[in-house]
Design a protein around this motif. Structure first.
Motif, short mmCIF file in Angstrom:
data_model
loop_
_atom_site.label_atom_id
_atom_site.label_comp_id
_atom_site.label_asym_id
_atom_site.label_seq_id
_atom_site.Cartn_x
_atom_site.Cartn_y
_atom_site.Cartn_z
N HIS A 45 0.78 -1.25 0.00
CA HIS A 45 0.00 0.00 0.00
C HIS A 45 0.80 1.29 0.00
O HIS A 45 0.22 2.37 -0.14
N VAL A 46 2.14 1.24 0.18
CA VAL A 46 2.88 2.49 0.35
C VAL A 46 2.78 3.39 -0.88
O VAL A 46 2.83 4.63 -0.75
N GLY A 47 2.60 2.83 -2.07
CA GLY A 47 2.44 3.65 -3.26
C GLY A 47 1.19 4.51 -3.21
O GLY A 47 1.24 5.71 -3.53
N GLU A 48 0.08 3.93 -2.78
CA GLU A 48 -1.15 4.72 -2.69
C GLU A 48 -1.08 5.72 -1.55
O GLU A 48 -1.67 6.81 -1.65
N TRP A 49 -0.34 5.39 -0.49
CA TRP A 49 -0.16 6.37 0.59
C TRP A 49 0.59 7.59 0.07
O TRP A 49 0.24 8.73 0.38
N ARG A 50 1.62 7.35 -0.73
CA ARG A 50 2.39 8.46 -1.28
C ARG A 50 1.53 9.31 -2.20
O ARG A 50 1.56 10.54 -2.15
N GLU A 51 0.76 8.67 -3.04
CA GLU A 51 -0.12 9.40 -3.95
C GLU A 51 -1.15 10.23 -3.19
O GLU A 51 -1.56 11.31 -3.64
N ALA A 52 -1.57 9.76 -2.02
CA ALA A 52 -2.55 10.48 -1.21
C ALA A 52 -1.96 11.69 -0.51
O ALA A 52 -2.69 12.55 -0.03
N GLY A 53 -0.60 11.75 -0.43
CA GLY A 53 0.03 12.92 0.16
C GLY A 53 0.94 12.66 1.34
O GLY A 53 1.37 13.60 2.01
N LEU A 54 1.25 11.39 1.60
CA LEU A 54 2.16 11.07 2.70
C LEU A 54 3.58 11.47 2.30
O LEU A 54 4.14 10.90 1.37
N THR A 55 4.16 12.41 3.02
CA THR A 55 5.47 12.94 2.65
C THR A 55 6.63 12.26 3.38
O THR A 55 7.75 12.24 2.86
N HIS A 56 6.37 11.72 4.57
CA HIS A 56 7.43 11.10 5.37
C HIS A 56 6.91 9.83 6.02
O HIS A 56 5.74 9.76 6.41
N ILE A 57 7.79 8.84 6.14
CA ILE A 57 7.36 7.56 6.71
C ILE A 57 8.42 7.02 7.66
O ILE A 57 9.62 7.07 7.38
N ASN A 58 7.95 6.57 8.83
CA ASN A 58 8.80 5.91 9.83
C ASN A 58 8.34 4.47 9.98
O ASN A 58 7.13 4.21 10.09
N VAL A 59 9.29 3.55 10.01
CA VAL A 59 8.99 2.13 10.16
C VAL A 59 9.73 1.60 11.38
O VAL A 59 10.92 1.89 11.55
N SER A 60 9.05 0.85 12.20
CA SER A 60 9.70 0.26 13.38
C SER A 60 10.36 -1.06 13.00
O SER A 60 9.69 -1.98 12.55
N VAL A 61 11.68 -1.12 13.17
CA VAL A 61 12.45 -2.34 12.91
C VAL A 61 13.46 -2.48 14.05
O VAL A 61 14.52 -1.86 14.02
N ASP A 62 13.14 -3.29 15.03
CA ASP A 62 13.96 -3.35 16.23
C ASP A 62 15.09 -4.37 16.16
O ASP A 62 15.88 -4.48 17.10
N SER A 63 15.18 -5.09 15.06
CA SER A 63 16.30 -6.01 14.89
C SER A 63 16.46 -6.34 13.41
O SER A 63 15.48 -6.39 12.66
N LEU A 64 17.72 -6.57 13.00
CA LEU A 64 18.01 -7.02 11.65
C LEU A 64 18.19 -8.53 11.60
O LEU A 64 18.52 -9.09 10.56
N ASN B 197 20.77 -6.75 26.53
CA ASN B 197 20.51 -8.19 26.58
C ASN B 197 19.51 -8.66 25.52
O ASN B 197 19.10 -9.82 25.55
N LEU B 198 19.14 -7.77 24.60
CA LEU B 198 18.28 -8.18 23.50
C LEU B 198 18.94 -7.81 22.17
O LEU B 198 19.61 -8.61 21.56
N ASN B 199 18.76 -6.55 21.72
CA ASN B 199 19.25 -6.16 20.40
C ASN B 199 20.38 -5.14 20.43
O ASN B 199 20.83 -4.67 19.39
#
Length: 334
Positions: free
Chosen positions: A113-132, A173-175
């Motif tokens: 869905h990120v393409g349609e979010w961008r088209e709707a006007g989302l200018t910045h996006i944060n994603v939570s990724v607590d480990s690789l 003790n985690l990440n």
């Protein structure tokens, strides 16, 4: 619709001005992150309570925009669980005066869905990724979706985002041992890693004691390795952003336990149930929903917000051991 008047900039008694609204649209989340909802989502409020409707969202954003707010972050819970999430983005982006529309997501719906979010006007996006590490990611989030989230980040670049921000809560003790791996990951990627210091909320005393890592130690490591502090814009969030000539990516540090953290506060919060929160670690909230039913209530709505801003404390007092009344970060959008 154009605003019929320009209100005074929202401000408090400490000469802080508020350019940034964090707008929660749901407190529901499908992840079970260790530091937020370890037991999963549990409904809050009464059985009859419902989340802000799209017209109510439009009215609250318009009131903030009329009072000098230029950035809105749409949060949750997980905001993309709302079926009208794309409409919320569009409504916010089309509001006169709003220059930045951001969201924070766990990323599980981004690839599709990120393409349609961008088209709707989302200018910045944060994603939570607590480990690789997919296994550690599963342990922290309670979901085996690491590869799905990473594919979503790749897709965000494909649809035109020049930078993606990735939120990481580093925990002892985690990440925490993954810090070098995270730094290597952004060497040739336009990602701003945002290391968020674990915060002590009402339900997380033991977790905090066992896993808290001081943001100062991370900052000292960065400075010792040639990272330099970047200047802020007025509607930026609380992160101290560091850049390095050898890295395409950036590092943002969010350190709420620093003594002077609150001096530059420029953001207010609206919960998914329509309450104004002056601080993430503050009070029970101020009811606004009765003033979100018609457009002609905007002057009264603005007046109520400004009146309560006069009561905003100088600090959250976290460094004094105060945890406030917030039970967990999902309850008012983090």
């Amino acid at each position: 619709m154009e605003r019929c008047f320009v209100a005074q900039q929202f401000h408090d008694n400490y000469e802080r001005k508020f350019y940034y609204l964090r707008l929660s649209v749901t407190d529901v989340c499908n992840f079970k992150c260790t530091y937020c909802l370890p037991d999963g989502y549990k409904p809050s409020g009464s059985r009859n309570s419902s989340f802000l409707t799209l017209p109510e969202i439009k009215r609250v954003v318009s009131a903030f925009a009329a009072s000098g707010t230029s950035k809105v972050r749409i949060t949750g819970g997980e905001p993309s669980l709302r079926k009208d999430f794309t409409d919320i983005i569009a409504t916010t982006a089309q509001t006169s005066g709003i220059e930045k529309v951001a969201t924070t997501t766990n990323g599980y719906r981004m690839e599709k869905h990120v393409g349609e979010w961008r088209e709707a006007g989302l200018t910045h996006i944060n994603v939570s990724v607590d480990s690789l590490d997919p296994r550690m990611f599963h342990q922290i989030t309670g979901q085996n979706r690491f590869h799905q989230v990473m594919a979503g980040i790749d897709r965000a670049f494909e649809v035109g985002y020049e930078q993606v921000k990735v939120n990481v809560v580093l925990m002892k003790n985690l990440n925490y041992q993954e810090l070098p791996r995270f730094l290597d990951w952004i060497k040739h990627r336009s990602i701003q890693l945002r290391f968020i210091e674990l915060m002590q909320t009402g339900e997380m005393d033991d977790l905090f004691q066992n896993h808290h890592v001081s943001g100062t130690s991370i900052r000292n490591h960065l400075i010792a390795n040639g990272w330099l502090l970047k200047a802020k814009e007025k509607n930026d969030g609380p992160a101290q952003v560091y850049v390095h000539p050898d890295y395409q990516g950036e590092i943002g540090l969010i350190m709420p336990y620093e003594k002077h953290f609150c001096e530059t506060c420029n953001r207010l919060r609206i919960s998914a149930l329509g309450k104004l929160h002056l601080c993430l670690f503050g009070e029970e909230g101020v009811e606004l929903r009765d003033l979100l039913q018609t457009e002609d209530q905007q002057p009264e709505l603005i007046a109520r917000i400004q009146a309560h801003l006069r009561t905003k404390s100088v600090s959250h007092f976290l460094h004094d051991g105060h945890t406030g009344m917030t039970p967990h970060l999902a309850s008012i959008g983090g």
